[in-house]
Design a protein around this motif. Structure first.
Motif, mmCIF file in Angstrom:
data_model
loop_
_atom_site.group_PDB
_atom_site.id
_atom_site.type_symbol
_atom_site.label_atom_id
_atom_site.label_comp_id
_atom_site.label_asym_id
_atom_site.label_seq_id
_atom_site.Cartn_x
_atom_site.Cartn_y
_atom_site.Cartn_z
ATOM 1 N N LEU A 264 39.530 42.838 27.227
ATOM 2 C CA LEU A 264 39.608 43.308 28.711
ATOM 3 C C LEU A 264 40.594 44.342 28.891
ATOM 4 N N ARG A 265 41.797 44.143 28.404
ATOM 5 C CA ARG A 265 42.932 45.133 28.938
ATOM 6 C C ARG A 265 42.522 46.818 28.566
ATOM 7 N N PRO A 266 41.879 47.021 27.329
ATOM 8 C CA PRO A 266 42.169 48.333 27.061
ATOM 9 C C PRO A 266 40.759 49.068 27.836
ATOM 10 N N GLN A 267 39.918 48.146 28.684
ATOM 11 C CA GLN A 267 38.721 48.760 29.422
ATOM 12 C C GLN A 267 39.090 49.753 30.370
ATOM 13 N N SER A 268 38.435 50.666 30.774
ATOM 14 C CA SER A 268 38.606 51.690 31.554
ATOM 15 C C SER A 268 38.588 51.162 33.257
ATOM 16 N N ALA A 269 39.559 51.844 33.991
ATOM 17 C CA ALA A 269 39.701 51.622 35.571
ATOM 18 C C ALA A 269 38.309 51.210 36.182
ATOM 19 N N GLU A 270 37.328 52.249 35.703
ATOM 20 C CA GLU A 270 36.035 51.965 36.297
ATOM 21 C C GLU A 270 35.074 50.678 35.887
ATOM 22 N N ALA A 271 35.335 50.277 34.768
ATOM 23 C CA ALA A 271 34.674 49.145 34.061
ATOM 24 C C ALA A 271 35.438 48.045 34.873
ATOM 25 N N LYS A 272 36.779 47.876 35.017
ATOM 26 C CA LYS A 272 37.324 46.807 35.593
ATOM 27 C C LYS A 272 36.894 46.682 37.177
ATOM 28 N N ALA A 273 36.739 47.819 37.773
ATOM 29 C CA ALA A 273 36.504 47.950 39.244
ATOM 30 C C ALA A 273 35.148 47.145 39.262
#
Length: 325
Positions: A264-273
């Motif tokens: 989870l942690r390295p995923q993009s800001a867009e993916a987490k949003a």
């Protein structure tokens, strides 16, 4: 502000309470006055030097927080100073103040304490992205959750059962198995006493598991492949027993199995949003209605972070461990 410093890698005793400058929210961020912060297995790995923070992330440990927004960066969107939120942090959670991307914040569910809210983001983001997005669990399918009494496990059981799936879990004691069943598992298998492959096959009349969420790895990889149903999906999110294994991959072809995984942690800001939006639409109403709840095993004040990590490493807890400030 006070925060937990990591001057060197090692055991729980290397962490130190320190004082430093309060962070300032950058564009697209909010600053949260932290009232509680969740503890997660990646924190332990970071402390040991096995999981460095990604570029640009705070070197301070802590991936989830709850508290009150006290400052806004430019373009913070819907949030206002005074809003009470919980958030998935990219780091920096073991501190009195934490700057997080505004899109990774969610409102604290109705009736939740800060400690309960801080137990939500890391596990809910992880479970939603892996079980529902990546593996596409559908109502009526069979889910097997390894490590069912962990924070991830207790979350996966509840979300999957609430979605209409039939859930099985593995755990390492009768008490942990009972907790899994209380949370919605049709049955929990004590892996010390029974073969989960045989148990789930028998309980499903030979069908097996449509989705398997695994954080164990090692010898479980081959056993998961044996148990997976036709068109089954196996998702690995950790490898506590090791990631190097020898397996026969022929069943992947014969049963059309998908073997995948993610962090989870390295995923993009867009993916987490995107995950945050899906959670607010699908999981937050269940939380506010009291239909599902995080399992908080223990809380510790910030200065007792070493004791909290020791409990995490003992694996004797059920659910989440939370620091309070």
């Amino acid at each position: 502000m006070r925060y937990i410093d990591l001057p060197e890698h090692g055991g729980p005793e290397v962490m130190q309470l320190a004082e430093g400058d309060r962070p300032e929210p950058a564009a697209g961020e909010v600053l949260i006055k932290v009232e509680a912060a969740g503890i997660n297995r990646p924190d332990v790995f970071q402390r040991m030097g096995l999981y460095p923070p990604p570029p640009g992330a705070s070197p301070i440990m802590g991936l989830e927080v709850a508290g009150e927004i006290v400052a806004l960066g430019e373009g913070a969107g819907r949030w206002q100073v005074g809003d009470r939120v919980c958030a998935l942090a990219n780091g920096g959670g073991y501190a009195e103040y934490c700057a997080v991307p505004a899109t990774q914040c969610l409102p604290i569910p109705t009736g939740f304490s800060a400690a309960q809210a801080a137990a939500l983001p890391e596990t809910f983001f992880t479970v939603w992205s892996n079980v529902f997005d990546r593996a596409g669990l559908k109502p009526g399918e069979v889910l097997l959750v390894h490590g069912g009494s962990s924070g991830i496990g207790t979350t996966a059981i509840q979300l999957a059962a609430a979605s209409g799936a039939r859930v099985f879990a593995t755990a390492g004691s009768d008490d942990k198995c009972a907790a899994c069943e209380r949370l919605g598992a049709s049955a929990a298998i004590n892996y010390r006493d029974a073969d989960f492959v045989a148990a789930v096959r028998e309980a499903t009349d030979g069908h097996g598991a449509d989705v398997i969420l695994d954080m164990v790895g090692g010898d479980y990889v081959d056993r998961n492949i044996q148990l997976a149903a036709r068109d089954g999906r196996i998702v690995n999110i950790a490898f506590l027993r090791g990631s190097r294994v020898e397996v026969d991959l022929l069943p992947l072809m014969l049963k059309r199995i998908t073997l995948t995984g993610s962090t989870l942690r390295p995923q993009s800001a867009e993916a987490k949003a995107a995950i945050a939006r899906a959670l607010e639409a699908n999981a937050w109403p269940l939380l506010s209605a009291g239909k599902i709840r995080p399992e908080v095993s223990a809380t510790f004040p910030l200065e007792q972070v070493a004791e909290a990590h020791r409990l995490m490493e003992s694996s004797s807890h059920i659910g989440k461990i939370v620091l309070t400030l």
